[in-house]
Design a protein around this motif. Sequence first.
Motif, mmCIF file in Angstrom:
data_model
loop_
_atom_site.group_PDB
_atom_site.id
_atom_site.type_symbol
_atom_site.label_atom_id
_atom_site.label_comp_id
_atom_site.label_asym_id
_atom_site.label_seq_id
_atom_site.Cartn_x
_atom_site.Cartn_y
_atom_site.Cartn_z
ATOM 1 N N VAL A 120 7.685 10.067 -16.149
ATOM 2 C CA VAL A 120 8.814 9.287 -16.661
ATOM 3 C C VAL A 120 9.979 10.208 -16.997
ATOM 4 C CG1 VAL A 120 9.605 7.809 -18.560
ATOM 5 C CG2 VAL A 120 7.377 7.388 -17.504
ATOM 6 N N LEU A 121 9.703 11.326 -17.661
ATOM 7 C CA LEU A 121 10.761 12.247 -18.071
ATOM 8 C C LEU A 121 11.481 12.865 -16.869
ATOM 9 C CD1 LEU A 121 8.973 14.056 -21.043
ATOM 10 C CD2 LEU A 121 10.880 12.441 -21.202
ATOM 11 N N PHE A 174 14.658 6.210 -14.914
ATOM 12 C CA PHE A 174 14.489 5.915 -16.340
ATOM 13 C C PHE A 174 15.678 6.497 -17.094
ATOM 14 C CE2 PHE A 174 10.047 5.489 -15.011
ATOM 15 C CZ PHE A 174 9.688 4.328 -15.681
ATOM 16 N N SER A 175 16.256 5.714 -17.987
ATOM 17 C CA SER A 175 17.480 6.097 -18.675
ATOM 18 C C SER A 175 17.225 6.554 -20.106
ATOM 19 C CB SER A 175 18.436 4.896 -18.704
ATOM 20 O OG SER A 175 19.583 5.186 -19.480
ATOM 21 N N SER A 176 18.106 7.473 -20.561
ATOM 22 C CA SER A 176 18.130 7.910 -21.960
ATOM 23 C C SER A 176 19.255 7.254 -22.746
ATOM 24 C CB SER A 176 18.318 9.427 -22.028
ATOM 25 O OG SER A 176 17.184 10.098 -21.579
ATOM 26 N N GLN A 198 17.953 1.492 -25.151
ATOM 27 C CA GLN A 198 16.639 1.786 -25.712
ATOM 28 C C GLN A 198 16.176 0.734 -26.723
ATOM 29 O OE1 GLN A 198 15.162 4.369 -24.189
ATOM 30 N NE2 GLN A 198 17.137 4.591 -23.142
ATOM 31 N N ASP A 238 23.205 9.545 -19.688
ATOM 32 C CA ASP A 238 22.648 9.918 -18.390
ATOM 33 C C ASP A 238 23.715 10.664 -17.586
ATOM 34 O OD1 ASP A 238 20.321 8.512 -19.045
ATOM 35 O OD2 ASP A 238 20.993 6.666 -18.058
ATOM 36 N N ARG A 257 12.114 6.007 -22.894
ATOM 37 C CA ARG A 257 13.068 5.820 -21.807
ATOM 38 C C ARG A 257 13.059 4.338 -21.428
ATOM 39 N NH1 ARG A 257 14.015 10.357 -23.082
ATOM 40 N NH2 ARG A 257 14.265 12.218 -21.770
ATOM 41 N N THR A 258 14.118 3.906 -20.712
ATOM 42 C CA THR A 258 14.207 2.514 -20.268
ATOM 43 C C THR A 258 14.456 2.473 -18.764
ATOM 44 O OG1 THR A 258 15.009 1.744 -22.413
ATOM 45 C CG2 THR A 258 15.485 0.347 -20.514
ATOM 46 N N SER A 262 11.479 -0.883 -21.815
ATOM 47 C CA SER A 262 11.383 0.456 -22.391
ATOM 48 C C SER A 262 9.950 0.963 -22.319
ATOM 49 C CB SER A 262 11.848 0.454 -23.849
ATOM 50 O OG SER A 262 13.256 0.346 -23.929
ATOM 51 N N HIS A 265 16.468 16.352 -19.375
ATOM 52 C CA HIS A 265 16.742 16.310 -20.811
ATOM 53 C C HIS A 265 15.868 17.275 -21.606
ATOM 54 C CE1 HIS A 265 19.709 13.097 -21.522
ATOM 55 N NE2 HIS A 265 19.227 12.543 -20.423
#
Length: 393
Positions: free
Chosen positions: A56-57, A62-64, A69, A91, A284-285, A302, A340
Amino acid sequence: MTEPLAALPGVRPAGRPFDPPAELARLRAEQPLWRLVFPDGHVGWLALSHGLVRAVLADPRFSSRNELQHYVLADAGELPPAQPGDLGGVDAPEHTRYRRLLAGKFTVRRMNLLAERAEALTVEHLDAMEAAGPGADLVEAFARPVPAMMICELLGVPYADRAEFQSMAATMGEANATPAEQFAAYDALAAYIRKLVSDKRAHPTDDLLSDLTGTDLTDEELGNLGGFLLGAGLDTTTNMIALGTFALLEHPGQLALLRADPGLAPKAVEELMRFLSIAHTGGRTALEDLELGGRSIRAGESVALSVQAANRDPERFPDPDVLDLTRDATGHVAFGHGVHQCLGQQLARVEMRAALPALVTRFPDLRLAVAPEEVPMRDGLDVYGVYGLPVAW
């Protein structure tokens, strides 16, 4: 289909303050990905295995972004977009721009200079502890002031301002401070960093903030970047030094290894990061429909990331519940992973590699001054640790 988990497991085993909630290991053994009801009612997911958390990371789908979130530790309501300069809540392309500007500033030369300062500051504070001893609250006397002063070195806080800077930083993490006092300290620090940015533009010195004034970053972005670095680098390293010391005192065989061979510090730091996983849960979403671990994730859902479960995954780390300072713990996700991944991780390593072996060799009979169960633990927050660590020697 299995019913969603009603909440994130959060109760640590009695008498085992260094271990994650036991329910996480049970769930991970059954399956690595679970449906989860978040505190705000959102039904998302919980990833528990090392492989899935890293996946996922590392996945740009997947968004930060803050506003997407769902916070897994409490109902935070609808989150606003990140402020300009906040690396953690954006992002690409915003994140890429900030990251590229910053990455070049964490040079080998600067890290070597900071390593020398970390060693000097460590000795200075150990001298003060010894002179005031034979007992102290390790958080107040050592674990907080060393990283606070290192942040001052990094940002270029003038010597005349450092006592005030440290006082404001201490109030932000003080157990007995009221929320109003903590917010006031944060606001004061933010205002101070904004003024510092202005001063650096007019009179640059040899520090990170001065370097960044030569970029196209605005004053607002620079101020928020300074605040981000402060928030990311102070609380985490403070709690790693304090909780790491607590863990070593409760594992005397491992403490003896480090005391006998301070050169073991690099491995010891990585293993303590893995074992303790103080930044224990992220998120993350999904930006689009996708598949993860054989399950279908819908856009907008999420995924809570259990860093502590991932770092105790027996598929990645044999005997994961054993603290072994000789272990090769590389690959842990305590600093995150992907784009990230913690930008200041080398600074954190520099500080911990200096602090921990010096502390345990300076005080060969260092011990807790209270029973282990009386140590005030920082539970239920983003960063796990201790509010204080009474020690004697």
